[in-house]
Write a protein that holds these residues in place. Sequence first.
Motif, PDB file in Angstrom:
ATOM      1  N   ARG A  54      -9.161   9.620   3.578  1.00  0.00           N
ATOM      2  CA  ARG A  54      -7.738   9.447   3.876  1.00  0.00           C
ATOM      3  C   ARG A  54      -7.139   8.347   3.009  1.00  0.00           C
ATOM      4  NH1 ARG A  54      -7.634   8.749  10.175  1.00  0.00           N
ATOM      5  NH2 ARG A  54      -9.881   9.059  10.050  1.00  0.00           N
ATOM      6  N   LEU A  55      -7.939   7.348   2.704  1.00  0.00           N
ATOM      7  CA  LEU A  55      -7.482   6.286   1.804  1.00  0.00           C
ATOM      8  C   LEU A  55      -7.190   6.854   0.418  1.00  0.00           C
ATOM      9  CD1 LEU A  55      -7.107   3.163   1.879  1.00  0.00           C
ATOM     10  CD2 LEU A  55      -9.414   2.977   0.963  1.00  0.00           C
ATOM     11  N   VAL A  56      -8.042   7.746  -0.049  1.00  0.00           N
ATOM     12  CA  VAL A  56      -7.817   8.380  -1.347  1.00  0.00           C
ATOM     13  C   VAL A  56      -6.573   9.260  -1.294  1.00  0.00           C
ATOM     14  CG1 VAL A  56      -8.760   9.983  -3.054  1.00  0.00           C
ATOM     15  CG2 VAL A  56     -10.264   8.302  -1.948  1.00  0.00           C
ATOM     16  N   HIS A  57      -6.415  10.020  -0.213  1.00  0.00           N
ATOM     17  CA  HIS A  57      -5.230  10.872  -0.081  1.00  0.00           C
ATOM     18  C   HIS A  57      -3.956  10.029  -0.136  1.00  0.00           C
ATOM     19  CE1 HIS A  57      -7.118  14.690   1.896  1.00  0.00           C
ATOM     20  NE2 HIS A  57      -7.883  14.193   0.930  1.00  0.00           N
ATOM     21  N   ARG A  58      -3.979   8.886   0.540  1.00  0.00           N
ATOM     22  CA  ARG A  58      -2.791   8.024   0.545  1.00  0.00           C
ATOM     23  C   ARG A  58      -2.520   7.481  -0.854  1.00  0.00           C
ATOM     24  NH1 ARG A  58       1.713   7.710   3.322  1.00  0.00           N
ATOM     25  NH2 ARG A  58       2.476   7.838   1.209  1.00  0.00           N
ATOM     26  N   ALA A  59      -3.582   7.114  -1.570  1.00  0.00           N
ATOM     27  CA  ALA A  59      -3.412   6.606  -2.930  1.00  0.00           C
ATOM     28  C   ALA A  59      -2.865   7.682  -3.853  1.00  0.00           C
ATOM     29  CB  ALA A  59      -4.748   6.085  -3.456  1.00  0.00           C
ATOM     30  N   LEU A  60      -3.364   8.908  -3.703  1.00  0.00           N
ATOM     31  CA  LEU A  60      -2.843  10.017  -4.506  1.00  0.00           C
ATOM     32  C   LEU A  60      -1.367  10.250  -4.211  1.00  0.00           C
ATOM     33  CD1 LEU A  60      -5.834  12.518  -4.181  1.00  0.00           C
ATOM     34  CD2 LEU A  60      -5.005  11.494  -6.320  1.00  0.00           C
ATOM     35  N   ARG A  61      -1.022  10.248  -2.930  1.00  0.00           N
ATOM     36  CA  ARG A  61       0.380  10.474  -2.568  1.00  0.00           C
ATOM     37  C   ARG A  61       1.264   9.353  -3.113  1.00  0.00           C
ATOM     38  NH1 ARG A  61       2.812  12.017   3.451  1.00  0.00           N
ATOM     39  NH2 ARG A  61       5.019  11.904   2.855  1.00  0.00           N
ATOM     40  N   ASN A  62       0.785   8.106  -3.028  1.00  0.00           N
ATOM     41  CA  ASN A  62       1.569   6.981  -3.544  1.00  0.00           C
ATOM     42  C   ASN A  62       1.839   7.126  -5.046  1.00  0.00           C
ATOM     43  OD1 ASN A  62       1.641   5.818  -1.034  1.00  0.00           O
ATOM     44  ND2 ASN A  62       0.123   4.243  -1.465  1.00  0.00           N
ATOM     45  N   ALA A  63       0.882   7.711  -5.768  1.00  0.00           N
ATOM     46  CA  ALA A  63       1.040   7.879  -7.210  1.00  0.00           C
ATOM     47  C   ALA A  63       1.933   9.070  -7.549  1.00  0.00           C
ATOM     48  CB  ALA A  63      -0.333   8.059  -7.865  1.00  0.00           C
ATOM     49  N   ILE A  64       1.806  10.145  -6.765  1.00  0.00           N
ATOM     50  CA  ILE A  64       2.474  11.408  -7.109  1.00  0.00           C
ATOM     51  C   ILE A  64       3.896  11.498  -6.565  1.00  0.00           C
ATOM     52  CG2 ILE A  64       2.401  13.905  -6.688  1.00  0.00           C
ATOM     53  CD1 ILE A  64      -0.692  13.627  -6.711  1.00  0.00           C
ATOM     54  N   GLU A  65       4.102  11.026  -5.340  1.00  0.00           N
ATOM     55  CA  GLU A  65       5.375  11.260  -4.668  1.00  0.00           C
ATOM     56  C   GLU A  65       6.585  10.732  -5.439  1.00  0.00           C
ATOM     57  OE1 GLU A  65       6.374  11.696  -0.064  1.00  0.00           O
ATOM     58  OE2 GLU A  65       5.884   9.630  -0.617  1.00  0.00           O
ATOM     59  N   PRO A  66       6.541   9.522  -6.020  1.00  0.00           N
ATOM     60  CA  PRO A  66       7.729   9.071  -6.769  1.00  0.00           C
ATOM     61  C   PRO A  66       8.081   9.986  -7.943  1.00  0.00           C
ATOM     62  CG  PRO A  66       6.249   7.226  -6.302  1.00  0.00           C
ATOM     63  CD  PRO A  66       5.509   8.470  -5.937  1.00  0.00           C
ATOM     64  N   ILE A  67       7.072  10.599  -8.557  1.00  0.00           N
ATOM     65  CA  ILE A  67       7.328  11.516  -9.671  1.00  0.00           C
ATOM     66  C   ILE A  67       8.032  12.772  -9.161  1.00  0.00           C
ATOM     67  CG2 ILE A  67       6.253  12.909 -11.484  1.00  0.00           C
ATOM     68  CD1 ILE A  67       3.940  10.846 -11.464  1.00  0.00           C
ATOM     69  N   LEU A  68       7.533  13.308  -8.038  1.00  0.00           N
ATOM     70  CA  LEU A  68       8.144  14.508  -7.477  1.00  0.00           C
ATOM     71  C   LEU A  68       9.549  14.213  -6.957  1.00  0.00           C
ATOM     72  CD1 LEU A  68       5.120  16.103  -5.589  1.00  0.00           C
ATOM     73  CD2 LEU A  68       5.879  16.467  -7.943  1.00  0.00           C
ATOM     74  N   GLY A 154      -3.186  13.733   4.672  1.00  0.00           N
ATOM     75  CA  GLY A 154      -2.054  12.877   4.336  1.00  0.00           C
ATOM     76  C   GLY A 154      -1.211  13.437   3.215  1.00  0.00           C
ATOM     77  N   LEU A 155      -1.746  14.413   2.485  1.00  0.00           N
ATOM     78  CA  LEU A 155      -1.013  15.034   1.395  1.00  0.00           C
ATOM     79  C   LEU A 155      -0.140  16.194   1.852  1.00  0.00           C
ATOM     80  CD1 LEU A 155      -3.960  15.130  -1.153  1.00  0.00           C
ATOM     81  CD2 LEU A 155      -1.903  13.719  -1.375  1.00  0.00           C
ATOM     82  N   ALA A 156      -0.443  16.765   3.019  1.00  0.00           N
ATOM     83  CA  ALA A 156       0.202  18.008   3.446  1.00  0.00           C
ATOM     84  C   ALA A 156       1.730  17.941   3.481  1.00  0.00           C
ATOM     85  CB  ALA A 156      -0.345  18.443   4.801  1.00  0.00           C
TER      86      ALA A 156
END
Length: 232
Positions: A54-68, A154-156
């Motif tokens: 879940r920590l990795v999912h949150r880190a991925l979302r933190n990196a990707i979401e601003p771009i999207l 957390g990515l869903a």
Amino acid sequence: MTWGDLRREAQTVLPQLAIELAEGTWQPGPVRDVPLSTYTGKQIHAFVPTVRDRLVHRALRNAIEPILEARAFRGWVSGFRPRRNRITSLRQAAMYHQAGFRWAADLDVASVSAGAIVDEVIDWHAEHIHDGALLARLRTALAAMPSPIAPGSGLAPMLINLRLSQVDKRVSGLRVVRFADNYVAFAGAREEAHEAFYAISDALLTLRLCPNEIKSRIREDVNVEDLFLIGG
């Protein structure tokens, strides 16, 4: 491992996790199937990754979401987004209503999380993200889930918006507002509302999605406050 365990072991766990992610050796752990009752009484299954994952999912979302947010998501879309909620959607809907567009094509998407495959989810990201290492880690995370947009990840929430952004491209010419998986297109007459309904339905079909037959309908002289309700 609990969140408390992670905090106590953070000085060991986090550097090791960072190395695995940098080198591409990180492998997700098992996923727990948790049955839940929703607000409306419906039974669903949430698939919960380990604390470490879940920590990795949150880190991925933190990196990707601003771009999207900057490149993929439309201004008329709210829900699962920072500072955009049902109130945002109601304000946008009210503008159309006050302008005299009192007919509405109200479509709730059926099973919006179902049926996606990992390759197409990665392709949606690749339209906006060109870092191969980041996409590779995302692929690893999604492949470990029962399905890439499975509830519980957390990515869903972000992935639901990204999936529907493919529909949004096709219907942006309508007077439309979307909150989460609920589209409302405004029209000045019944015929125009039906045309909007069919346009959104056709766009959903391109992603193997369809309207929820129980919740979706044409509304005459719509009351804005009745829109975007849970179970409504």
